[in-house]
Motif scaffolding. Structure first.
Motif, mmCIF file in Angstrom:
data_model
loop_
_atom_site.group_PDB
_atom_site.id
_atom_site.type_symbol
_atom_site.label_atom_id
_atom_site.label_comp_id
_atom_site.label_asym_id
_atom_site.label_seq_id
_atom_site.Cartn_x
_atom_site.Cartn_y
_atom_site.Cartn_z
ATOM 1 N N SER A 61 0.850 -1.190 0.000
ATOM 2 C CA SER A 61 0.000 0.000 0.000
ATOM 3 C C SER A 61 0.886 1.240 0.000
ATOM 4 C CB SER A 61 -0.914 -0.001 1.225
ATOM 5 O OG SER A 61 -1.783 -1.122 1.194
ATOM 6 N N THR A 62 0.888 1.975 -1.111
ATOM 7 C CA THR A 62 1.795 3.115 -1.281
ATOM 8 C C THR A 62 1.110 4.386 -1.757
ATOM 9 O OG1 THR A 62 2.288 2.431 -3.552
ATOM 10 C CG2 THR A 62 3.732 1.577 -1.815
ATOM 11 N N VAL A 63 -0.173 4.323 -2.090
ATOM 12 C CA VAL A 63 -0.861 5.453 -2.718
ATOM 13 C C VAL A 63 -1.837 6.117 -1.753
ATOM 14 C CG1 VAL A 63 -2.367 6.179 -4.607
ATOM 15 C CG2 VAL A 63 -0.675 4.363 -4.980
ATOM 16 N N SER A 64 -1.723 7.442 -1.616
ATOM 17 C CA SER A 64 -2.661 8.215 -0.806
ATOM 18 C C SER A 64 -3.630 8.967 -1.703
ATOM 19 C CB SER A 64 -1.908 9.234 0.055
ATOM 20 O OG SER A 64 -1.129 8.614 1.046
ATOM 21 N N ILE A 65 -4.834 9.181 -1.212
ATOM 22 C CA ILE A 65 -5.751 10.125 -1.846
ATOM 23 C C ILE A 65 -5.479 11.469 -1.199
ATOM 24 C CG2 ILE A 65 -8.155 10.810 -2.164
ATOM 25 C CD1 ILE A 65 -8.919 7.891 -2.256
ATOM 26 N N CYS A 66 -5.167 12.486 -2.019
ATOM 27 C CA CYS A 66 -4.743 13.789 -1.523
ATOM 28 C C CYS A 66 -5.774 14.866 -1.857
ATOM 29 C CB CYS A 66 -3.405 14.160 -2.145
ATOM 30 S SG CYS A 66 -2.117 12.897 -1.935
ATOM 31 N N GLU A 67 -5.612 16.004 -1.223
ATOM 32 C CA GLU A 67 -6.527 17.119 -1.437
ATOM 33 C C GLU A 67 -5.750 18.304 -1.982
ATOM 34 O OE1 GLU A 67 -10.037 19.508 1.044
ATOM 35 O OE2 GLU A 67 -8.683 18.114 2.071
ATOM 36 N N SER A 68 -6.339 19.006 -2.945
ATOM 37 C CA SER A 68 -5.741 20.225 -3.492
ATOM 38 C C SER A 68 -6.857 21.198 -3.793
ATOM 39 C CB SER A 68 -4.942 19.939 -4.762
ATOM 40 O OG SER A 68 -4.408 21.130 -5.310
ATOM 41 N N GLY A 69 -7.006 22.224 -2.976
ATOM 42 C CA GLY A 69 -8.128 23.129 -3.146
ATOM 43 C C GLY A 69 -9.440 22.391 -2.982
ATOM 44 N N TYR A 72 -9.764 16.427 -5.266
ATOM 45 C CA TYR A 72 -9.024 15.304 -4.674
ATOM 46 C C TYR A 72 -8.258 14.620 -5.806
ATOM 47 C CZ TYR A 72 -11.764 15.897 -0.436
ATOM 48 O OH TYR A 72 -12.319 16.419 0.705
ATOM 49 N N PHE A 73 -7.070 14.098 -5.470
ATOM 50 C CA PHE A 73 -6.285 13.456 -6.515
ATOM 51 C C PHE A 73 -5.457 12.317 -5.962
ATOM 52 C CE2 PHE A 73 -3.254 16.484 -4.781
ATOM 53 C CZ PHE A 73 -2.025 15.834 -4.870
ATOM 54 N N TRP A 74 -5.050 11.437 -6.864
ATOM 55 C CA TRP A 74 -4.105 10.378 -6.540
ATOM 56 C C TRP A 74 -3.302 10.041 -7.778
ATOM 57 C CZ3 TRP A 74 -9.408 9.872 -6.365
ATOM 58 C CH2 TRP A 74 -10.014 9.043 -7.325
ATOM 59 N N LYS A 75 -2.128 9.486 -7.543
ATOM 60 C CA LYS A 75 -1.229 9.094 -8.633
ATOM 61 C C LYS A 75 -0.988 7.602 -8.491
ATOM 62 C CE LYS A 75 0.825 13.698 -8.644
ATOM 63 N NZ LYS A 75 2.067 14.520 -8.558
ATOM 64 N N ALA A 76 -1.370 6.856 -9.511
ATOM 65 C CA ALA A 76 -1.371 5.400 -9.387
ATOM 66 C C ALA A 76 -1.119 4.740 -10.737
ATOM 67 C CB ALA A 76 -2.716 4.937 -8.803
ATOM 68 N N ASP A 77 -1.528 3.489 -10.830
ATOM 69 C CA ASP A 77 -1.418 2.749 -12.080
ATOM 70 C C ASP A 77 -2.709 2.910 -12.869
ATOM 71 O OD1 ASP A 77 -3.145 1.287 -10.482
ATOM 72 O OD2 ASP A 77 -2.338 -0.661 -11.081
ATOM 73 N N ARG A 78 -2.891 2.048 -13.849
ATOM 74 C CA ARG A 78 -4.099 2.131 -14.672
ATOM 75 C C ARG A 78 -4.533 0.732 -15.060
ATOM 76 N NH1 ARG A 78 -7.898 1.986 -17.265
ATOM 77 N NH2 ARG A 78 -8.865 3.588 -18.574
ATOM 78 N N ASP A 79 -5.445 0.162 -14.247
ATOM 79 C CA ASP A 79 -6.053 -1.120 -14.588
ATOM 80 C C ASP A 79 -7.299 -0.865 -15.417
ATOM 81 O OD1 ASP A 79 -4.195 -2.764 -13.214
ATOM 82 O OD2 ASP A 79 -5.168 -2.284 -11.315
ATOM 83 N N GLU A 158 -17.301 1.408 -8.354
ATOM 84 C CA GLU A 158 -16.525 1.323 -7.126
ATOM 85 C C GLU A 158 -15.595 0.124 -7.189
ATOM 86 O OE1 GLU A 158 -20.173 0.995 -4.909
ATOM 87 O OE2 GLU A 158 -19.621 2.755 -3.705
ATOM 88 N N GLY A 159 -14.449 0.241 -6.521
ATOM 89 C CA GLY A 159 -13.515 -0.868 -6.443
ATOM 90 C C GLY A 159 -13.352 -1.328 -5.008
ATOM 91 N N PRO A 160 -12.524 -2.341 -4.774
ATOM 92 C CA PRO A 160 -12.246 -2.804 -3.411
ATOM 93 C C PRO A 160 -11.751 -1.651 -2.546
ATOM 94 C CG PRO A 160 -11.359 -4.331 -5.026
ATOM 95 C CD PRO A 160 -11.797 -3.120 -5.791
ATOM 96 N N ASP A 161 -12.028 -1.704 -1.236
ATOM 97 C CA ASP A 161 -11.712 -0.557 -0.382
ATOM 98 C C ASP A 161 -10.232 -0.400 -0.064
ATOM 99 O OD1 ASP A 161 -11.174 -2.524 1.508
ATOM 100 O OD2 ASP A 161 -12.873 -2.030 2.801
ATOM 101 N N ASN A 162 -9.390 -1.291 -0.588
ATOM 102 C CA ASN A 162 -7.948 -1.187 -0.326
ATOM 103 C C ASN A 162 -7.106 -1.043 -1.597
ATOM 104 O OD1 ASN A 162 -8.527 -3.824 -1.152
ATOM 105 N ND2 ASN A 162 -6.766 -4.669 -0.067
ATOM 106 N N ILE A 163 -7.757 -0.914 -2.746
ATOM 107 C CA ILE A 163 -7.048 -0.880 -4.035
ATOM 108 C C ILE A 163 -7.506 0.327 -4.846
ATOM 109 C CG2 ILE A 163 -6.633 -2.117 -6.186
ATOM 110 C CD1 ILE A 163 -7.041 -4.715 -4.698
ATOM 111 N N ILE A 164 -6.567 0.921 -5.581
ATOM 112 C CA ILE A 164 -6.875 2.138 -6.334
ATOM 113 C C ILE A 164 -6.176 2.100 -7.694
ATOM 114 C CG2 ILE A 164 -4.918 3.573 -5.573
ATOM 115 C CD1 ILE A 164 -7.036 5.792 -4.996
ATOM 116 N N GLY A 165 -6.718 2.874 -8.662
ATOM 117 C CA GLY A 165 -6.070 3.002 -9.970
ATOM 118 C C GLY A 165 -6.752 2.222 -11.074
#
Length: 222
Positions: A61-69, A72-79, A158-165
């Protein structure tokens, strides 16, 4: 490794997106901010999610959901999400994890069609992050950025609550990513910028998604 997906049928909403051409000028194009302009606004992660996400099932687990103004954003892979209406590209034969529904529905009360609609995925609400608490409604538009390209998409699954991207077959294809649900996608380099509450008036229309996304992106950058 492809991640497991969850699709929970919920209230009716639709998603779509359009490709935003990238131009060299520092000023806004008629199609909206460039990838560089958007990425400049998400260089630092403030108010990160209370826990991090993995990009694939079983990965760290390495990806956070972040806030900017207001975004919300995140940087991840692309499934590749191929869930929804069964087509020649998206079905049980082409995708081992295929499900014939999406968490949310189009304005016509049907599942989204992954190979035609530009949509993206957010993890189910959890102690890490709750999209509902953040004001992100089904159908909220996002800018999905990869390799200098910007595609606007809506929150449809929606995806699993522990996976993103993850995003739809159509979103991947528009970004120049291999959309094959079994072998496609990319391992990193994709940025997702979500504009809470910015829902297209006709969420099944890619042009409507594009218009809403461009307006939201201009406000975010400007």
């Amino acid at each position: 490794m492809r991640r497991l997906r969850v699709a929970l049928l919920a209230a009716g909403v639709v998603a779509v997106t359009a490709i935003v051409p990238i131009v060299a000028s520092p000023a806004f194009a008629a199609t909206g901010p460039t990838a560089s302009q958007l990425l400049a606004k998400v260089k630092t992660c403030s108010s990160p999610s209370k826990g991090k996400y993995a990009t694939d099932d079983g990965a760290s687990s390495t990806v956070s959901i972040c806030e900017s103004g207001s975004a919300y954003f995140w940087k991840a892979d692309r499934d590749i999400d191929c869930d929804g209406v069964s087509t020649s590209h998206c079905n049980h034969s082409t995708d081992p994890d295929y499900q014939n529904q999406t968490s949310f529905e189009t304005s016509k009360g049907k599942p989204f069609q992954a190979d035609s609609t530009h949509y993206f995925v957010i993890p189910l609400p959890s102690s890490r992050f709750s999209y509902t608490a953040a004001g992100i409604k089904p159908g909220s538009v996002a800018a999905v950025i990869y390799n200098g390209k910007v595609v606007y998409a809506v929150f449809a699954d929606e995806g699993p609550d522990n996976i993103i991207g993850e995003a739809s077959y159509a979103t991947a294809k528009a970004l120049g990513i291999d959309p094959n649900p079994a072998t496609g996608g990319v391992d990193s380099g994709v940025t997702y910028i979500v504009f809470p509450g910015k829902v297209p008036s006709t969420i099944e229309s890619n042009s409507s998604i594009d218009s809403t996304g461009i307006a939201a992106a201009k406000a975010f950058v400007g």
